[in-house]
Design a protein around this motif. Sequence first.
Motif, PDB file in Angstrom:
ATOM      1  N   GLN A  45       0.894  -1.350  -0.081  1.00 50.82           N
ATOM      2  CA  GLN A  45      -0.090   0.080   0.079  1.00 50.82           C
ATOM      3  C   GLN A  45       0.838   1.172  -0.112  1.00 50.82           C
ATOM      4  O   GLN A  45       2.076   1.067   0.339  1.00 50.82           O
ATOM      5  N   ASP A  47       2.552   4.448   1.677  1.00 55.29           N
ATOM      6  CA  ASP A  47       2.708   4.622   3.051  1.00 55.29           C
ATOM      7  C   ASP A  47       1.359   5.189   3.467  1.00 55.29           C
ATOM      8  O   ASP A  47       1.033   6.276   3.145  1.00 55.29           O
ATOM      9  N   PRO A  48       0.946   4.874   4.570  1.00 53.51           N
ATOM     10  CA  PRO A  48      -0.096   5.338   5.359  1.00 53.51           C
ATOM     11  C   PRO A  48      -0.129   6.921   5.737  1.00 53.51           C
ATOM     12  O   PRO A  48      -1.395   7.321   5.494  1.00 53.51           O
ATOM     13  N   GLU A  49       0.998   7.386   6.020  1.00 50.05           N
ATOM     14  CA  GLU A  49       1.151   8.728   6.475  1.00 50.05           C
ATOM     15  C   GLU A  49       1.008   9.460   5.083  1.00 50.05           C
ATOM     16  O   GLU A  49       0.509  10.781   5.216  1.00 50.05           O
ATOM     17  N   ALA A  51      -0.661   8.708   2.420  1.00 46.66           N
ATOM     18  CA  ALA A  51      -1.900   8.547   1.893  1.00 46.66           C
ATOM     19  C   ALA A  51      -3.060   9.449   2.666  1.00 46.66           C
ATOM     20  O   ALA A  51      -3.606   9.983   1.900  1.00 46.66           O
ATOM     21  N   GLU A  52      -2.660   9.536   4.003  1.00 49.03           N
ATOM     22  CA  GLU A  52      -3.322  10.703   4.949  1.00 49.03           C
ATOM     23  C   GLU A  52      -3.240  11.928   4.449  1.00 49.03           C
ATOM     24  O   GLU A  52      -4.216  12.837   4.313  1.00 49.03           O
ATOM     25  N   GLU A  53      -2.157  12.090   4.017  1.00 50.32           N
ATOM     26  CA  GLU A  53      -1.688  13.655   3.891  1.00 50.32           C
ATOM     27  C   GLU A  53      -2.226  13.982   2.353  1.00 50.32           C
ATOM     28  O   GLU A  53      -2.795  15.099   2.072  1.00 50.32           O
ATOM     29  N   GLN A  55      -5.112  12.556   1.335  1.00 50.03           N
ATOM     30  CA  GLN A  55      -6.486  12.803   1.221  1.00 50.03           C
ATOM     31  C   GLN A  55      -6.883  14.146   2.042  1.00 50.03           C
ATOM     32  O   GLN A  55      -7.769  14.796   1.297  1.00 50.03           O
ATOM     33  N   ASP A  56      -5.805  14.768   2.723  1.00 53.14           N
ATOM     34  CA  ASP A  56      -6.263  15.942   3.370  1.00 53.14           C
ATOM     35  C   ASP A  56      -6.122  17.081   2.002  1.00 53.14           C
ATOM     36  O   ASP A  56      -7.038  17.852   2.123  1.00 53.14           O
TER      37      ASP A  56
END
Length: 65
Positions: A45, A47-49, A51-53, A55-56
Amino acid sequence: MTADEPDVPVICTECDTTTRMPISEVADSVERHNNQMHNGEDVAQVDPEIAEELQDLVAEDLGLL
């Protein structure tokens, strides 16, 4: 892919690998990796960090935040 296209880190905890690839190639590459290496399970996937950035940023751009 364009010359100024950002690279995105992709991690696979099961394979213990991290790679960077152009954002336009991420979805297909991750899907292909998961299909070939993990029987289609969503193991690799973005990197979750990151991905969150992303999305924001998208939500902000769309006026949702």
